[in-house]
Design a protein around this motif. Structure first.
Motif, PDB file in Angstrom:
ATOM      1  N   PRO A 197       0.779  -1.239   0.000  1.00  0.00           N
ATOM      2  CA  PRO A 197       0.000   0.000   0.000  1.00  0.00           C
ATOM      3  C   PRO A 197       0.814   1.296   0.000  1.00  0.00           C
ATOM      4  N   VAL A 215      -5.568   6.204   0.198  1.00  0.00           N
ATOM      5  CA  VAL A 215      -6.087   5.813   1.503  1.00  0.00           C
ATOM      6  C   VAL A 215      -4.913   5.661   2.462  1.00  0.00           C
ATOM      7  N   ARG A 216      -5.213   5.534   3.749  1.00  0.00           N
ATOM      8  CA  ARG A 216      -4.130   5.431   4.734  1.00  0.00           C
ATOM      9  C   ARG A 216      -3.235   4.232   4.407  1.00  0.00           C
ATOM     10  N   GLY A 217      -1.948   4.399   4.644  1.00  0.00           N
ATOM     11  CA  GLY A 217      -0.958   3.417   4.228  1.00  0.00           C
ATOM     12  C   GLY A 217      -0.195   3.845   2.999  1.00  0.00           C
ATOM     13  N   SER A 218      -0.690   4.872   2.286  1.00  0.00           N
ATOM     14  CA  SER A 218      -0.026   5.367   1.082  1.00  0.00           C
ATOM     15  C   SER A 218       1.210   6.172   1.442  1.00  0.00           C
ATOM     16  N   ASP A 238      -2.123   2.070   8.689  1.00  0.00           N
ATOM     17  CA  ASP A 238      -2.913   0.880   8.344  1.00  0.00           C
ATOM     18  C   ASP A 238      -2.296  -0.403   8.896  1.00  0.00           C
ATOM     19  N   ARG A 286      -5.867  -1.697   9.367  1.00  0.00           N
ATOM     20  CA  ARG A 286      -6.336  -1.977   8.008  1.00  0.00           C
ATOM     21  C   ARG A 286      -7.864  -1.908   7.915  1.00  0.00           C
ATOM     22  N   ALA A 305      -8.567   1.448   6.876  1.00  0.00           N
ATOM     23  CA  ALA A 305      -8.280   1.655   5.449  1.00  0.00           C
ATOM     24  C   ALA A 305      -9.461   1.212   4.595  1.00  0.00           C
ATOM     25  N   ASP A 348     -11.822   3.878   4.661  1.00  0.00           N
ATOM     26  CA  ASP A 348     -11.388   4.981   3.805  1.00  0.00           C
ATOM     27  C   ASP A 348     -11.935   4.843   2.394  1.00  0.00           C
ATOM     28  N   LEU A 396      -7.903  -4.426  -1.861  1.00  0.00           N
ATOM     29  CA  LEU A 396      -8.916  -3.482  -1.392  1.00  0.00           C
ATOM     30  C   LEU A 396     -10.202  -3.598  -2.204  1.00  0.00           C
TER      31      LEU A 396
END
Length: 736
Positions: A519, A546-549, A560, A565, A568, A571, A601
């Protein structure tokens, strides 16, 4: 990407993020033709191969054997530019010592191949005409050899070759065994040897020690939700409950210095048992010290190691992203590093070293408050540093001069900004005295190479495609708009919105929410032929982070981890809602799509939010995190455990996060796409989800692309992939 082998992120192709596509060997008898997009009404289950877990095998711990150069037949191609693809891409340049010529990757022949030619002329030549895609290129400092990596059959295993600049003397340096992979490192400063990392054959499914010891604390950013998650323990990776193996294991990674002439024996630089990453990034001019990059995703570190006794003298955490993390100064007494140690955003560090490589002091010499240092390159003289900063997804370029300080790290002068003709820099390389080569991408063009002298305005190389040739005449590329939103828990998010041409400003439109991989990848404003295909069919595209990017700070990347997660997944729903309110997207005609982690995802969003999306397309995605760990490459499993959870200690968490665990909630029709040679995320991940969907009466189809791995690289496959996705979306998002 769901994981990173020793090379790190794969080099960009002209079809960014979502490259090729081919015919489907798993299409059932009587179903649609492989070249025709599947019918939504066809719910018959094809004879997908059963997945039987392999029995445990005894482990043999050994380092990868030193490779020996193997002469190969010459494969030189045409001497002149022969453009079969008008809209081609050129990327990953590497210059000869005086900077007048460059070797580079180009897909003008339909597949990424090795080319070379003058930076200011059109007389390029094809150095290797074989159909195996080329991934990295490096011209030796003495100008005698060009080293490069290829992916046999388009799969995930790679090998290292070299060839002379005139196309003669082609030879295989490492990776001849089909069960191994070889990855390119740096050259010795005098060009006498090139560093190569070799992955030993995997021991299939066997017992191994984990990456984390029982005394290790859980990562600080892991959050609790439906119970506390931990990432702890030395684990026996034997088959778990239900017979699913926890993970495969390998005998580790070994880095060697190899003489391309074959006159000297290989020199072992480092061995890392069960390592997820090992790359030799630089060597001092006298060959005393080596700079290595190692560690799992989110826990990368720079390592200085003495070559004579392989003793480690210095380590420092470094940022994910570009694998070329730093370089020694000419005298070897300063190490320049791109690092986010103790910081939210990566910056330029200067580390003072003594004669034995021990650190005398470390300090930050260049930084920006809200931007990552994305790329770091030093000129051949070691006294000019080029810095590419990631500013909300776009690149800003600075050139700084360095100066020595006795007994302390070198320092830098004031930055000199260099204007860029396009939004994103993907690679920078020195090209002789005062000259640079830059690989650029942008929302209005295919990847190309520019050169600059003494920091003046950049000039496009004649063999790079022109901006006007990015797409056929009549429908120019869409320039995306950066948009921001807030997740339900208050975390700021953002993304790029592409509006289909010809629609009134507030007219609701069908919209595809496209999710990138990683991610840790980041959505950036570069031209994507897939988006162009969808926009041309009247569909909007919203591509969020999204979070983790990556690109938004260390806390955002780590948000995340573990049970984070679940947030996420929320998100994705929040981004879809934002596309409706700010797009404007039609809430009744939303689709979700993504590749690699974005494919995961997609699977997950369709079962966590079954009423939100009308359809989905999952590309090379994981549908069950436990079977993913069991089937992926050993070093990818090692690296991915930090992101997703340990395949034994966090088994219940991984099961809960797996889309297959909620398959009964699936309602929307689904198209899954996979490369037949993908060993990063094995094709079985798509097969089992499609099979389960059909068994429940949900329309689902599988398109397997021949001669492709985790990235789709062949032009005919990319076209097939885009057409199949466009037809599928158009069918399921009607009316327009």
């Amino acid at each position: 990407m769901t994981g990173e082998a020793t090379t790190g992120t794969a080099p960009e192709a002209s079809d960014t993020r979502t490259p090729p596509g081919a015919s489907d060997p798993l299409t059932p008898p009587g179903a649609s033709d492989p070249l025709t997009p599947p019918r939504a009404s066809d719910t018959r289950t094809p004879p997908l191969p059963a997945q039987e877990p392999a029995p445990p095998e005894p482990r043999e711990t050994h380092r990868a054997a030193a490779p020996a150069p193997v002469p190969l037949p010459e494969a030189e191609g045409p001497r002149d530019a022969v453009t079969r693809l008008r809209a081609h891409g050129c990327w990953y340049p590497s210059a000869d010592p005086d900077g007048t010529e460059a070797a580079f990757i180009c897909d003008r022949g339909g597949v990424p191949q090795l080319w070379a030619g003058p930076v200011d002329g059109e007389g390029v030549r094809l150095l290797d005409s074989s159909p195996d895609p080329v991934k990295e290129v490096s011209w030796s400092p003495d100008g005698r050899w060009i080293a490069y990596t290829t992916a046999p059959g388009g799969g995930e295993h790679s090998r290292v070759l070299c060839v002379r600049p005139d196309g003669t003397g082609r030879r295989l340096l490492a990776g001849a065994d089909p069960d191994t992979s070889a990855y390119l490192g740096c050259w010795a400063r005098d060009g006498s040897a090139v560093a190569v990392t070799l992955a030993a054959p995997a021991a299939s499914r066997a017992r191994r020690d984990g990456l984390w010891q029982p005394s290790d604390p859980a990562p600080a950013h892991w959050t609790a939700r439906d119970g506390r998650a931990t990432l702890l323990g030395t684990t026996a990776h034997a088959p778990g409950p239900g017979g699913t193996p926890a993970a495969r294991t390998g005998a580790g990674l070994s880095a060697y210095l190899i003489d391309p002439d074959g006159l000297a024996s290989p020199v072992l630089l480092a061995t890392e048992p069960d390592a997820p990453t090992l790359r030799v990034c630089d060597l001092t001019a006298d060959g005393r010290l080596a700079l290595l990059r190692r560690g799992p995703r989110g826990r990368r570190e720079a390592v200085v190691r003495r070559v004579v006794d392989t003793a480690t003298t210095f380590t420092l955490p470094v940022a994910d992203g570009d694998q070329w993390i730093g370089r020694f100064s000419p005298d070897g007494r300063t190490l320049w590093l791109r690092s986010d140690a103790g910081r939210e955003y990566a910056a330029l560090f200067a580390v003072a070293l003594d004669a034995d490589g021990t650190a005398l002091g470390t300090r930050v010499v260049a930084e920006r408050a809200d931007s990552d240092l994305d790329l770091l390159t030093l000129a051949h003289d070691g006294r000019t540093a080029v810095l590419a900063w990631n500013v909300r997804g776009a690149s800003e370029l600075d050139v700084v001069e360095t100066s020595a300080r006795p007994g302390a790290p070198d320092t830098t002068g004031p930055p000199r900004p260099v204007p860029l003709p396009h939004e994103v820099v993907t690679r920078i390389t020195a090209a002789g005295a005062g000259r640079l080569l830059l690989a650029l991408s942008g929302s209005q063009r295919r990847p190309g190479v520019w050169w600059a002298h003494e920091g003046v305005s950049l000039l496009r190389t004649p063999w790079s495609a022109r901006d006007e040739d990015t797409v056929p005449p009549g429908r120019p590329p869409v320039r995306p708009v950066l948009t921001r939103l807030t997740a339900r828990d208050g975390l700021p998010l953002g993304g790029w919105y592409y509006r289909a041409p010809g629609r009134a400003p507030q007219e609701p439109a069908p919209c595809v929410v496209h999710l990138h991989g990683g991610p840790e990848d980041q959505e950036r404003p570069v031209f994507d032929p897939l988006y162009h295909e969808l926009l041309g069919r009247g569909l909007d595209v919203f591509a969020p982070d999204v979070r983790g990017s990556g690109g938004h700070g260390r806390s955002f990347v780590d948000a995340d981890l573990g049970t984070g997660r679940f947030a996420a997944l929320d998100d994705v729903a929040d981004c879809a809602a934002h596309a409706v309110t700010a797009g404007p997207a039609d809430p009744t005609r939303l689709a979700v799509m993504g590749r690699s982690y974005g494919g995961y995802l997609t699977f997950a969003s369709l079962v966590w939010h079954p009423q939100l999306f009308r359809t989905g397309v999952a590309v090379c995605g994981m549908s069950d995190l436990l079977t993913f760990f069991a089937g992926t490459e050993p070093w990818i499993a090692e690296s991915a455990a930090h992101k997703y959870g340990h395949p034994e200690r966090d088994r219940e968490l991984l099961r809960t996060l797996s889309p297959m665990s909620r398959i009964d909630a699936l309602r929307a029709p689904l198209l899954a796409v996979h490369g037949e040679h993908d060993t990063n995320v094995p094709p079985g991940e798509s097969e089992q989800f499609v099979r389960a969907a059909r068994e429940r009466g949900v329309p689902a189809e599988l398109l397997v692309l021949r001669d492709e791995g985790h990235d789709f690289l062949r032009a005919e496959n990319r076209r097939l992939f885009r057409r199949a996705v466009g037809d599928w979306m158009e069918r399921h998002l009607r009316p327009f």
